[in-house]
Write a protein that holds these residues in place. Structure first.
Motif, mmCIF file in Angstrom:
data_model
loop_
_atom_site.group_PDB
_atom_site.id
_atom_site.type_symbol
_atom_site.label_atom_id
_atom_site.label_comp_id
_atom_site.label_asym_id
_atom_site.label_seq_id
_atom_site.Cartn_x
_atom_site.Cartn_y
_atom_site.Cartn_z
ATOM 1 N N GLU A 224 0.764 -1.266 -0.287
ATOM 2 C CA GLU A 224 0.093 0.041 0.027
ATOM 3 C C GLU A 224 0.955 1.333 0.046
ATOM 4 O O GLU A 224 0.674 2.073 -0.563
ATOM 5 N N LYS B 267 0.631 4.239 -2.765
ATOM 6 C CA LYS B 267 0.417 5.614 -2.572
ATOM 7 C C LYS B 267 1.677 6.579 -2.763
ATOM 8 O O LYS B 267 1.446 7.590 -3.371
ATOM 9 N N ASP C 32 1.378 6.478 -6.950
ATOM 10 C CA ASP C 32 0.343 6.579 -7.961
ATOM 11 C C ASP C 32 -0.080 8.125 -8.343
ATOM 12 O O ASP C 32 -1.016 8.314 -8.882
#
Ligand code: AHG
Ligand code: MN
Ligand code: MN
Length: 340
Positions: free
Chosen positions: A76, A80, A83
């Motif tokens: 994740e 994060k 992106d």
């Protein structure tokens, strides 16, 4: 290789850009972003509060392997961190079944990011070195819309950059942008949170004295590999047989092989003909680094970087390290005719 100058990752990347005017600077920004993600994951891996994120989530990943919370956190965190900024058209992670599209409101870029967010996860609880592996391509699908699976299934020689972060006694980021630009290692100085150039232009010795593979699988190996390992154990090289070293985290085993020389092997065997390691997230990036450092990386016969991928999570046998060592095991495999 030792470096005296006080050289941070950003400065090294900017200087590298000046030497290669064709570089758009975008790849530099991507590498800096990856450095930021590495710092954040390193914090999580090393901080005292590890207790609340250790242990199994109880979930299984696409490969049916138990997933630890740190895998999810690293997965994740990377998404994060990467992106936004408009660099990528698509991503793919070892922890995600399908390709990962950018959020709808994000600008679409021309790069593709593939990553193994946390490598060596079975070692987390034992505080053994683990890592993150990344691989970057340019998109090949037409148009400026979201990237496709085709963008994520390119042969490894088309990578525009690759590298890893090893979270060990220190946190190191090692990367190459290919094309003879070399392999460079940066060590995180926690005092002020910067990666400092500690290994400028890593070159692997032409032959090593260490072999690295999981000998627990001995009875499933091809006969040629059994013959090769017995040869290393029964002959003297500078007065002694080769040494066996195996951490069980690919990033740690490859990092040691890159610096000390020798060979790392995850073979196909009679139970898993394609072995265990993933072509796109582990083998291609490590093969680019190893060839850039003067080493060799094959599936026992052909270059890893020339394998045409068919599936996002496909596996391949890998024999990687010092050129002479990999060439010799290939000879043993030919002579053993891949007999089991
Ligand atoms: P991951 O944690 O990303 O699934 O990777 C684990 C891999 C690799 O790091 C290592 O070389 C290999 O698993 C070790 O496998 P064995 O335990 O079968 O030797
Ligand atoms: Mn892995
Ligand atoms: Mn992993």
């Amino acid at each position: 290789m030792a470096t005296k100058r006080f050289m941070t990752l950003p400065r090294h990347i900017m200087e590298g850009e000046k030497e290669h005017p064709e570089a758009t600077g975008e790849l530099s920004t991507i590498l800096l972003q990856l450095g930021l993600a590495a710092k954040l994951i390193s914090l999580e891996v090393n901080k005292a509060g590890l207790a609340e994120i250790l242990g199994f989530t109880g979930d299984e990943n696409v490969h049916g392997e138990k997933v630890k919370k740190l895998d999810i956190y690293a997965h994740e965190m990377l998404i994060k961190a990467m992106d936004h900024g408009g660099h990528f058209c698509v991503m793919a992670s070892e922890e995600e079944e399908d390709i990962i599209h950018l959020p709808p409101n994000q600008k679409i870029g021309k790069y593709v990011l593939l990553f193994d967010p946390l490598d060596g996860s079975s070692n987390i609880d034992a505080n053994i070195s683990i890592g993150t592996i990344f691989s970057i391509y340019k998109r090949i699908s037409q148009g400026n819309g979201p990237g496709t699976r085709e963008d994520c299934l390119q042969p490894g020689y088309k990578q525009v950059a690759a590298g890893y972060v090893v979270y060990g006694s220190s946190t190191m980021l090692v990367y190459t942008s290919g094309h003879g630009h070399g392999v460079h290692g940066f060590t995180l100085d926690p005092a002020f949170g910067e990666f400092l150039l500690s290994h400028d232009g890593i070159k692997i010795p032409k032959q090593g004295r260490i072999y690295s593979l999981n000998e627990g699988n001995y009875f499933s190996w091809p006969q040629g590999l059994k013959n090769y390992i017995k040869y290393l154990q029964s002959n003297l090289f500078e007065g002694k047989p080769y040494q066996a070293r195996y951490v069980g985290s690919m990033v740690a085993d490859i990092h040691r092989t890159l610096l000390y020389g020798g060979i790392f092997i995850y073979p196909g065997d009679k139970r898993n003909l394609k072995g265990k390691l993933r072509l796109m997230y582990e083998c291609n990036p490590m093969a680019l680094l190893m060839e850039e450092a003067g080493g060799r990386a094959t599936d026992g016969h052909s270059r890893i970087l020339e394998i045409q991928p068919e599936a996002l999570h496909e596996r391949t046998p890998i024999y990687i390290g010092s050129e002479d060592d990999v060439l010799l095991v290939e000879k043993f495999l030919r002579d053993g005719a891949d007999r089991y």
